[in-house]
Scaffold this motif. Structure first.
Motif, mmCIF file in Angstrom:
data_model
loop_
_atom_site.group_PDB
_atom_site.id
_atom_site.type_symbol
_atom_site.label_atom_id
_atom_site.label_comp_id
_atom_site.label_asym_id
_atom_site.label_seq_id
_atom_site.Cartn_x
_atom_site.Cartn_y
_atom_site.Cartn_z
ATOM 1 N N THR A 3 -20.950 28.334 40.798
ATOM 2 C CA THR A 3 -21.097 26.992 40.248
ATOM 3 C C THR A 3 -21.450 26.074 41.401
ATOM 4 O OG1 THR A 3 -19.401 27.498 38.645
ATOM 5 C CG2 THR A 3 -19.939 25.180 38.946
ATOM 6 N N ILE A 4 -22.450 25.242 41.210
ATOM 7 C CA ILE A 4 -22.835 24.338 42.277
ATOM 8 C C ILE A 4 -22.341 22.932 41.980
ATOM 9 C CG2 ILE A 4 -24.741 25.503 43.395
ATOM 10 C CD1 ILE A 4 -26.635 24.443 41.458
ATOM 11 N N ASN A 5 -21.815 22.309 43.011
ATOM 12 C CA ASN A 5 -21.206 20.983 42.878
ATOM 13 C C ASN A 5 -22.116 19.875 43.367
ATOM 14 O OD1 ASN A 5 -18.819 22.146 41.892
ATOM 15 N ND2 ASN A 5 -18.206 22.652 43.988
ATOM 16 N N ARG A 6 -23.393 20.162 43.447
ATOM 17 C CA ARG A 6 -24.377 19.165 43.874
ATOM 18 C C ARG A 6 -25.704 19.537 43.239
ATOM 19 N NH1 ARG A 6 -27.872 21.698 46.974
ATOM 20 N NH2 ARG A 6 -27.282 23.324 48.421
ATOM 21 N N LYS A 133 -28.299 29.757 41.676
ATOM 22 C CA LYS A 133 -26.914 30.068 41.305
ATOM 23 C C LYS A 133 -26.536 31.497 41.700
ATOM 24 C CE LYS A 133 -26.734 26.646 37.641
ATOM 25 N NZ LYS A 133 -26.915 26.409 36.217
#
Length: 138
Positions: A3-6, A133
């Motif tokens: 999961t990418i937070n940006r 991802k």
């Protein structure tokens, strides 16, 4: 899958003397509209300029728009520079007028999926998102 937070960061570039940038601008806008952070380098970039900008901007993907027929020179040079700089977790993708046999040869060198004119921008955005991802560590 990570999961990418940006936002995903993509560099869109035109390499060489190819002055047709409408497609690159359409892709840059579409990727931005898909929630990505886009760095557009403009026209007449060298492979070295593209890779250095990608390093400086810490991008997840590089998208090359090429209509000049120089794809068998441009993509191998960029892949070589990316390997030298250990950018193994950065996607190199692109699109333009590229014959299928050349696409297959470029895939064998490590280039990501290449898109022909008319490909739906949603398909391109989904490909980049899924690749990032799966391959980038955040």
């Amino acid at each position: 899958m990570t999961t990418i937070n940006r936002p995903i960061r993509i560099l869109v570039a035109k390499v060489g003397l190819d002055g047709h940038d409408r497609g690159a601008k359409v892709i840059a806008t579409a990727m931005r509209d898909a929630g990505m952070e886009v760095i557009y380098t403009g026209l007449r970039q060298t492979p070295e300029m593209v890779v250095n900008a990608a390093l400086q901007e810490d991008v997840d993907a590089i998208g090359i728009s090429i209509l000049s027929g120089a794809h068998m020179t441009v993509f191998p040079k960029i892949i070589q520079l990316m390997k030298e700089k250990r950018m193994d977790d950065v996607l190199l993708t692109g699109g333009g007028i590229i014959p299928e046999d050349d696409m297959n040869e470029l895939y064998e060198m490590g280039v990501g999926k290449l898109f022909a004119p008319g490909t739906a921008t949603q398909e391109i955005a989904a490909y980049i998102s899924n690749w990032v991802k799966e391959h980038r560590n955040f």
